[in-house]
Design a protein around this motif. Sequence first.
Motif, PDB file in Angstrom:
ATOM      1  N   ALA A  46       0.834  -1.205   0.000  1.00  0.00           N
ATOM      2  CA  ALA A  46       0.000   0.000   0.000  1.00  0.00           C
ATOM      3  C   ALA A  46       0.869   1.255   0.000  1.00  0.00           C
ATOM      4  N   ALA A  47       1.907   1.257   0.820  1.00  0.00           N
ATOM      5  CA  ALA A  47       2.814   2.404   0.879  1.00  0.00           C
ATOM      6  C   ALA A  47       3.541   2.602  -0.448  1.00  0.00           C
ATOM      7  N   ALA A  71      -5.705  -1.196   4.273  1.00  0.00           N
ATOM      8  CA  ALA A  71      -4.347  -0.840   4.697  1.00  0.00           C
ATOM      9  C   ALA A  71      -3.951   0.530   4.176  1.00  0.00           C
ATOM     10  N   LEU A  72      -4.376   0.860   2.988  1.00  0.00           N
ATOM     11  CA  LEU A  72      -4.053   2.147   2.392  1.00  0.00           C
ATOM     12  C   LEU A  72      -4.851   3.265   3.054  1.00  0.00           C
ATOM     13  N   ILE A  73      -6.130   3.032   3.286  1.00  0.00           N
ATOM     14  CA  ILE A  73      -6.976   4.040   3.940  1.00  0.00           C
ATOM     15  C   ILE A  73      -6.454   4.336   5.347  1.00  0.00           C
ATOM     16  N   GLU A  74      -6.175   3.282   6.112  1.00  0.00           N
ATOM     17  CA  GLU A  74      -5.657   3.479   7.469  1.00  0.00           C
ATOM     18  C   GLU A  74      -4.308   4.188   7.445  1.00  0.00           C
ATOM     19  N   GLY A  75      -3.451   3.808   6.522  1.00  0.00           N
ATOM     20  CA  GLY A  75      -2.142   4.445   6.425  1.00  0.00           C
ATOM     21  C   GLY A  75      -2.237   5.932   6.137  1.00  0.00           C
ATOM     22  N   VAL A  76      -3.141   6.319   5.251  1.00  0.00           N
ATOM     23  CA  VAL A  76      -3.324   7.736   4.937  1.00  0.00           C
ATOM     24  C   VAL A  76      -3.898   8.470   6.138  1.00  0.00           C
ATOM     25  N   MET A  79      -1.181   8.873   8.814  1.00  0.00           N
ATOM     26  CA  MET A  79       0.124   9.302   8.330  1.00  0.00           C
ATOM     27  C   MET A  79       0.798  10.294   9.274  1.00  0.00           C
ATOM     28  N   GLY A  80       0.064  11.266   9.770  1.00  0.00           N
ATOM     29  CA  GLY A  80       0.657  12.255  10.675  1.00  0.00           C
ATOM     30  C   GLY A  80       1.166  11.629  11.957  1.00  0.00           C
ATOM     31  N   ALA A  81       0.367  10.764  12.557  1.00  0.00           N
ATOM     32  CA  ALA A  81       0.774  10.102  13.794  1.00  0.00           C
ATOM     33  C   ALA A  81       1.968   9.191  13.544  1.00  0.00           C
ATOM     34  N   ARG A  82       1.956   8.493  12.425  1.00  0.00           N
ATOM     35  CA  ARG A  82       3.069   7.599  12.100  1.00  0.00           C
ATOM     36  C   ARG A  82       4.358   8.396  11.887  1.00  0.00           C
ATOM     37  N   ARG A  83       4.244   9.524  11.201  1.00  0.00           N
ATOM     38  CA  ARG A  83       5.424  10.376  10.987  1.00  0.00           C
ATOM     39  C   ARG A  83       5.967  10.853  12.337  1.00  0.00           C
ATOM     40  N   ASN A  84       5.073  11.267  13.241  1.00  0.00           N
ATOM     41  CA  ASN A  84       5.491  11.751  14.554  1.00  0.00           C
ATOM     42  C   ASN A  84       6.184  10.670  15.379  1.00  0.00           C
ATOM     43  N   VAL A 116     -11.786   9.498  -0.428  1.00  0.00           N
ATOM     44  CA  VAL A 116     -13.062   8.973  -0.909  1.00  0.00           C
ATOM     45  C   VAL A 116     -12.945   7.457  -0.937  1.00  0.00           C
ATOM     46  N   ARG A 117     -13.837   6.765  -0.224  1.00  0.00           N
ATOM     47  CA  ARG A 117     -13.825   5.299  -0.215  1.00  0.00           C
ATOM     48  C   ARG A 117     -14.519   4.810  -1.488  1.00  0.00           C
TER      49      ARG A 117
END
Length: 165
Positions: A46-47, A71-76, A79-84, A116-117
């Motif tokens: 997904a990434a 996996a892609l929707i959750e990752g997007v 993203m901010g929390a993961r980057r932090n 958009v899903r």
Amino acid sequence: MTTRLWIEIAHQAAYRTGGYAWVRQDGQGLAGAAGGARDLEAEALAALALASAVKDLPPGAAVALHLSEAALIEGVREMGARRNRGWADAGGAPLPGAEAWALAAQALAGRGLSLVRTKPAEARTAAGFAAAWAELARDKAKAQGTFQNAIPRPNLAKVPGLAKD
């Protein structure tokens, strides 16, 4: 103008092989690519798909992501929390596809972003078109390994519902 992106992945967990495809519509017309890789988890795929789709976006354009893969929707969304967290999970282990997530986050930074899903199984839609290419890419990756190819413009021109620029 808002850049619209449809991204789909097709992953086989048993073989750790996957394919992805994206279709982009912006002021420059239609573009798309399909690619795949072996020996990776669905989240890493997904990434990889997202990073491929956003790596050369026009400067400053808002982006509407049309996604169906969880996996892609959750990752997007995360993203901010993961980057932090330094692209690590809550336990400190590196996320699958951490480098690709970081590239995607950099390309999307400072842009208006909407999500958009979609339902890829719907025939004759941009999501369905991308899903079919992702499945082809998965099969090619299983046989040949990592690759990425542009989707031919005549094929893109036949995507129902997209303006022909």
